[in-house]
Write a protein that holds these residues in place. Structure first.
Motif, PDB file in Angstrom:
ATOM      1  N   GLN A  63     -64.399  63.452 -31.053  1.00 49.78           N
ATOM      2  CA  GLN A  63     -63.692  63.413 -32.331  1.00 49.78           C
ATOM      3  C   GLN A  63     -62.621  62.327 -32.389  1.00 49.78           C
ATOM      4  O   GLN A  63     -62.117  62.013 -33.472  1.00 49.78           O
ATOM      5  CB  GLN A  63     -63.022  64.769 -32.594  1.00 49.78           C
ATOM      6  CG  GLN A  63     -63.970  65.935 -32.757  1.00 49.78           C
ATOM      7  CD  GLN A  63     -63.218  67.222 -32.986  1.00 49.78           C
ATOM      8  OE1 GLN A  63     -62.249  67.280 -33.741  1.00 49.78           O
ATOM      9  NE2 GLN A  63     -63.651  68.283 -32.320  1.00 49.78           N
TER      10      GLN A  63
ATOM     11  N   ASP B 113     -60.685  58.746 -32.312  1.00 52.41           N
ATOM     12  CA  ASP B 113     -60.840  57.322 -32.573  1.00 52.41           C
ATOM     13  C   ASP B 113     -60.226  56.576 -31.389  1.00 52.41           C
ATOM     14  O   ASP B 113     -59.046  56.772 -31.075  1.00 52.41           O
ATOM     15  CB  ASP B 113     -60.128  56.952 -33.871  1.00 52.41           C
ATOM     16  CG  ASP B 113     -60.198  55.473 -34.166  1.00 52.41           C
ATOM     17  OD1 ASP B 113     -61.150  55.047 -34.820  1.00 52.41           O
ATOM     18  OD2 ASP B 113     -59.287  54.735 -33.708  1.00 52.41           O
ATOM     19  N   TRP B 114     -61.016  55.737 -30.735  1.00 48.45           N
ATOM     20  CA  TRP B 114     -60.555  55.116 -29.484  1.00 48.45           C
ATOM     21  C   TRP B 114     -59.296  54.276 -29.701  1.00 48.45           C
ATOM     22  O   TRP B 114     -58.318  54.405 -28.960  1.00 48.45           O
ATOM     23  CB  TRP B 114     -61.665  54.263 -28.868  1.00 48.45           C
ATOM     24  CG  TRP B 114     -61.230  53.638 -27.575  1.00 48.45           C
ATOM     25  CD1 TRP B 114     -60.739  52.389 -27.397  1.00 48.45           C
ATOM     26  CD2 TRP B 114     -61.198  54.269 -26.287  1.00 48.45           C
ATOM     27  NE1 TRP B 114     -60.404  52.180 -26.071  1.00 48.45           N
ATOM     28  CE2 TRP B 114     -60.690  53.324 -25.376  1.00 48.45           C
ATOM     29  CE3 TRP B 114     -61.565  55.533 -25.824  1.00 48.45           C
ATOM     30  CZ2 TRP B 114     -60.531  53.606 -24.022  1.00 48.45           C
ATOM     31  CZ3 TRP B 114     -61.399  55.818 -24.475  1.00 48.45           C
ATOM     32  CH2 TRP B 114     -60.902  54.857 -23.590  1.00 48.45           C
ATOM     33  N   ASP B 115     -59.311  53.409 -30.704  1.00 48.16           N
ATOM     34  CA  ASP B 115     -58.164  52.525 -30.913  1.00 48.16           C
ATOM     35  C   ASP B 115     -56.910  53.331 -31.250  1.00 48.16           C
ATOM     36  O   ASP B 115     -55.808  52.995 -30.797  1.00 48.16           O
ATOM     37  CB  ASP B 115     -58.453  51.525 -32.030  1.00 48.16           C
ATOM     38  CG  ASP B 115     -59.511  50.500 -31.633  1.00 48.16           C
ATOM     39  OD1 ASP B 115     -59.732  50.306 -30.419  1.00 48.16           O
ATOM     40  OD2 ASP B 115     -60.122  49.901 -32.540  1.00 48.16           O
ATOM     41  N   GLU B 116     -57.067  54.385 -32.014  1.00 48.31           N
ATOM     42  CA  GLU B 116     -55.941  55.248 -32.350  1.00 48.31           C
ATOM     43  C   GLU B 116     -55.407  55.944 -31.103  1.00 48.31           C
ATOM     44  O   GLU B 116     -54.183  56.079 -30.921  1.00 48.31           O
ATOM     45  CB  GLU B 116     -56.394  56.268 -33.383  1.00 48.31           C
ATOM     46  CG  GLU B 116     -55.285  57.090 -34.004  1.00 48.31           C
ATOM     47  CD  GLU B 116     -55.809  57.960 -35.135  1.00 48.31           C
ATOM     48  OE1 GLU B 116     -55.265  57.863 -36.245  1.00 48.31           O
ATOM     49  OE2 GLU B 116     -56.767  58.736 -34.900  1.00 48.31           O
TER      50      GLU B 116
END
Length: 232
Positions: A89, A91-94
């Motif tokens: 679930q 978001d990698w960058d977040e």
């Protein structure tokens, strides 16, 4: 909760991310950002945080799942599936931005005296590597970073002294990928250790993961690395 553990928050544009902080016996020391496995800031991660605090470090462990509003229930037989679903679930960058914000929060704490490093396990090992590529850290320790095969384009941006641990029987990161990682991160400031017969998450004391010999060897190597690269 141990006597030296306290809760805090990390400010983010969309809210306050919960985090946990451990102070060393002397009250001050270098900082270590500790990044979780897919199971969250579990009892195991808390134990490792206490181990690091006992060595003299100020340790901050952020709750990277804070936006999901749920955590893994380790008492359930499907806890592995729960962790994988929660990770999916994110978001990698977040998530990396959250971790960098936690690093900044740690660095600003009055108890931090000296440099600041980052330590991550599994999912957190990959996040830690990404953090070291985009932020200023004094040391990186990554235990079997599960996202490292996808993050290798960032390798030349990681300049901090680094330590990587991998088991030779890792079902999630096969040896050909481990060797690709080794080649990509190789350099004079990088230590890379393999543990024969150890699977993924070998440091986790859960019987389905742990490899006792690898766990002991890797922790000894980790503490020696930190003593050299981020001395208290």
């Amino acid at each position: 909760m141990s006597a030296s553990e306290a809760t805090t928050t990390v400010h983010r544009p969309d809210g306050e991310m919960p985090a946990h902080v451990w102070l060393p016996p002397g009250g001050t020391g270098p900082g270590l950002l500790l990044l979780q496995e897919i199971f969250g800031v579990s009892a195991y991660i808390r134990d490792r945080a206490q181990d690091l605090a006992d060595l003299g470090y100020v340790v901050l462990a952020p709750e990277l799942y804070w936006r999901t509003g749920t955590m893994v229930d380790e008492s359930r037989p499907d806890f592995l599936e729960q962790g994988m679903a929660l990770q999916a679930q994110l978001d990698w960058d977040e998530t990396v931005a959250d971790a960098v914000a936690a690093l900044d929060t740690l660095r600003a704490r009055p108890e931090v005296d000296g440099g600041v490093g980052v330590v991550g396990f599994c999912f957190g090992g990959g996040v830690a590597f990404n953090v070291a590529a985009v932020a200023d850290v004094d040391a990186l320790v990554s235990y079997y970073g599960s996202s490292l095969p996808q993050l290798l384009p960032l390798a030349d941006r990681v300049s901090a002294p680094s330590l990587h641990h991998f088991g030779t029987a890792d079902a999630y990161i096969p040896m050909e990928k481990v060797e690709e990682i080794r080649a990509a991160v190789d350099g004079p400031e990088v230590e890379f250790h393999l543990y024969d017969g150890a699977g993924h998450a070998f440091d986790n004391p859960n019987p389905m993961f742990v490899h006792e010999a690898a766990r002991a060897d890797a922790w000894r190597i980790t503490t020696e690395f930190l003593a050299r690269r981020l001395p208290v």
